[in-house]
Structures are given as C-alpha cells and as structure tokens.
Design a protein around this motif. Structure first.
Motif, PDB file in Angstrom:
ATOM      1  N   ALA A 234       1.448   4.429  22.465  1.00  0.00           N
ATOM      2  CA  ALA A 234       0.719   3.088  22.746  1.00  0.00           C
ATOM      3  C   ALA A 234      -0.204   2.614  21.953  1.00  0.00           C
ATOM      4  CB  ALA A 234       0.263   3.295  24.293  1.00  0.00           C
TER       5      ALA A 234
ATOM      6  N   LEU B 277       1.056   1.281  18.583  1.00  0.00           N
ATOM      7  CA  LEU B 277       1.892  -0.013  18.747  1.00  0.00           C
ATOM      8  C   LEU B 277       0.683  -0.911  18.694  1.00  0.00           C
ATOM      9  CD1 LEU B 277       4.057  -1.578  18.987  1.00  0.00           C
ATOM     10  CD2 LEU B 277       4.177  -0.977  21.666  1.00  0.00           C
TER      11      LEU B 277
ATOM     12  N   LEU C 234       0.271  -4.102  16.352  1.00  0.00           N
ATOM     13  CA  LEU C 234       0.383  -5.383  16.748  1.00  0.00           C
ATOM     14  C   LEU C 234      -0.684  -6.306  16.278  1.00  0.00           C
ATOM     15  CD1 LEU C 234       1.864  -4.863  19.827  1.00  0.00           C
ATOM     16  CD2 LEU C 234       3.005  -5.997  17.960  1.00  0.00           C
TER      17      LEU C 234
ATOM     18  N   VAL D 153       1.179 -10.258  23.974  1.00  0.00           N
ATOM     19  CA  VAL D 153       2.113  -9.172  23.587  1.00  0.00           C
ATOM     20  C   VAL D 153       1.278  -8.101  23.148  1.00  0.00           C
ATOM     21  CG1 VAL D 153       3.571  -8.666  21.460  1.00  0.00           C
ATOM     22  CG2 VAL D 153       3.690 -10.870  22.621  1.00  0.00           C
ATOM     23  N   ARG D 154       0.247  -8.115  22.570  1.00  0.00           N
ATOM     24  CA  ARG D 154      -0.578  -6.949  22.248  1.00  0.00           C
ATOM     25  C   ARG D 154      -1.200  -6.071  23.521  1.00  0.00           C
ATOM     26  NH1 ARG D 154      -5.309  -9.889  18.544  1.00  0.00           N
ATOM     27  NH2 ARG D 154      -6.174  -7.507  19.078  1.00  0.00           N
TER      28      ARG D 154
ATOM     29  N   ALA E 169       2.852  -4.909  25.512  1.00  0.00           N
ATOM     30  CA  ALA E 169       3.698  -4.032  24.712  1.00  0.00           C
ATOM     31  C   ALA E 169       3.368  -2.527  24.999  1.00  0.00           C
ATOM     32  CB  ALA E 169       3.811  -4.317  23.126  1.00  0.00           C
ATOM     33  N   PRO E 170       1.777  -2.313  24.743  1.00  0.00           N
ATOM     34  CA  PRO E 170       1.504  -0.826  24.986  1.00  0.00           C
ATOM     35  C   PRO E 170       1.702  -0.652  26.236  1.00  0.00           C
ATOM     36  CG  PRO E 170      -0.071  -2.020  23.654  1.00  0.00           C
ATOM     37  CD  PRO E 170       0.737  -2.931  23.934  1.00  0.00           C
TER      38      PRO E 170
ATOM     39  N   GLY F   1       3.905  -1.430  28.343  1.00  0.00           N
ATOM     40  CA  GLY F   1       5.481  -1.001  28.534  1.00  0.00           C
ATOM     41  C   GLY F   1       5.756   0.264  27.965  1.00  0.00           C
ATOM     42  N   VAL F   2       5.079   0.804  27.009  1.00  0.00           N
ATOM     43  CA  VAL F   2       5.180   2.176  26.273  1.00  0.00           C
ATOM     44  C   VAL F   2       4.627   3.244  27.439  1.00  0.00           C
ATOM     45  CG1 VAL F   2       4.429   3.864  24.556  1.00  0.00           C
ATOM     46  CG2 VAL F   2       4.967   1.577  23.894  1.00  0.00           C
TER      47      VAL F   2
END
Length: 242
Positions: A150, A153, A157, A166-167, A170-171, A173-174
C-alpha cells in the motif's frame, strides 16, 4: 545520520514505549486475566495444579518481556526509517515517524487481530499450539506485506501525479485485499469457554496495549528526530555565521 544512530534512537524509543505498554497491560489487562484464571480454576475444581510461577513473578515477567519486545521493534523501526531516510533525506522526521508507526500498528497488530483476536489464558489446546503459532506468524507476514504494498503504491501514484481520490482509495483497496487474504488462513477451531464480556474486554485491552506501544514508538522517535534536525540546523547556521 548514521544507521547506528537511527537504530539506537529506535531502541531507546522502543524501550520507553514498551514500558508504557506494559503499564497499560498491568493496570487494565492483568485484572481481566486474573478473572479468567479464577474462572479456569473454578471450572477445573480441586484437581487443578498449582501455578509454576506466582502472579507477582508473572507481572515482572510481563514488564521485562514487553520492554524487550519494544526495544527489538524499535531497532527494526530505526532500520526501516534509515532506508526511507536514505531515499528521501528532506522528509519531515516527525511526520515520517508517525506514518511509519501507524503502518507498523496496522500491519503487525490490527490486521492480524481482525482475523485472530488475542485470547486470554486457558483458551486453545496444546495440540493446536504449533498450528496457531504458524498461522499467527503468517498473518503478521501478510499484514506487513500489505502495508508495504500500500505504501509503495501510494508513493508511485504520487510520483505520477495521480488524482487525490485515486491516491487515497487505491492503497485502501490494497489493505482490503490483504485483509481478505488473512481470512483465507485456517482457524484453529479451539472452543472458547470464556464469557463473552471477559473475552472481548481482554481482546480490546490487548489491542490498546499494542496501540500504546506503536504510538509511543512513533512519538518518541519523531521527537528525537525533530531534536536532531533542530540541532543540525543550528550547527549549520552557526558555521554560516562564522
């Protein structure tokens, strides 16, 4: 800033954080353990054996073990911090220390806890002890890998100028994916006879003690980093004035 100085700073911060965590355990969690032991003895009746170590000895052992654990975690904390500092020497030491401590708490404590909550004494049979140890270590490994992925990522990003949603998402989601992987690990299946209120009181207080350790480590290391940075800036200003 040398590796040894950072690891030494981490070890000292870890000792102080471990002492604070042990104090929380002794004041809040140990009375719950005493109640669990009383229930275990009551259910066993007159046939239960005498304790190998007195409760006072166990209290002292808890203090020593948690302080040593804090020191060991602090040394590793300093090592990881040194790697991050080498990549970005200009980063704020306070913020970096707090972020690293938060990631450590999530990866080592909170995520594994969500799958395998801590149990009081008397829960779990000797036959499943080895399996429980292996799955717990696997949970910590998955938790650390999840937080590392995470973090990497989020860094990638940010470097590519991705939009803030998104920044941030996305983490997350990880982390959710890592938590899902944790629930693929097998459970021991041991019965839990401890009353639910006593069980969850112990679990929450154990998590609190862990949070105190990581928070104390992050704060202590961060304050030491700020002090070192202030001293370095003062030295540079003095040389420039001369």
């Amino acid at each position: 800033m040398s590796l040894l100085s950072l690891m030494g700073r981490g070890g000292l911060a870890g000792v102080c954080a471990g002492a604070a965590s042990a104090l929380v355990s002794l004041v809040l969690a140990e009375p719950v353990i005493d109640r669990a032991i009383e229930l275990e003895h009551a259910s066993a009746g007159a046939g239960h054996g005498a304790e190998l170590f007195s409760r006072d000895t166990q209290y002292a052992g808890l203090l020593v073990s948690v302080v040593l654990t804090g020191m060991a975690i602090g040394l590793l904390f300093g090592l990881v911090y040194a790697v991050l500092h080498r990549r970005d020497p200009a980063a704020d030491p306070w913020g970096r220390s707090l972020r690293l401590a938060g990631a450590g708490f999530l990866g080592v404590s909170l995520l594994p806890f969500l799958r395998f909550p801590t149990n009081p004494p008397g829960v779990g049979s000797e036959a499943t002890q080895q399996a429980r140890t292996v799955t717990w270590l696997a949970a910590i490994a998955i938790g650390l890998a999840t937080m590392s992925a995470a973090g990497l990522l989020a860094q990638r990003l940010a470097q590519r100028g991705a939009a803030l949603p998104v920044r941030h998402l996305a983490p997350v989601g990880v982390v959710v994916l890592g938590l899902a992987l944790l629930f693929l690990l097998p459970s021991s299946g041991d019965p839990i006879g401890t009353p639910a209120d006593l069980l969850w009181s112990f679990r929450v207080l154990s998590l609190l003690a862990s949070a105190v350790l990581w928070a104390g480590l992050g704060v202590g290391f961060g304050l030491a980093g700020l002090r070192a940075a202030t001293a370095a800036d003062a030295a540079v200003a003095t040389r420039a004035a001369v």
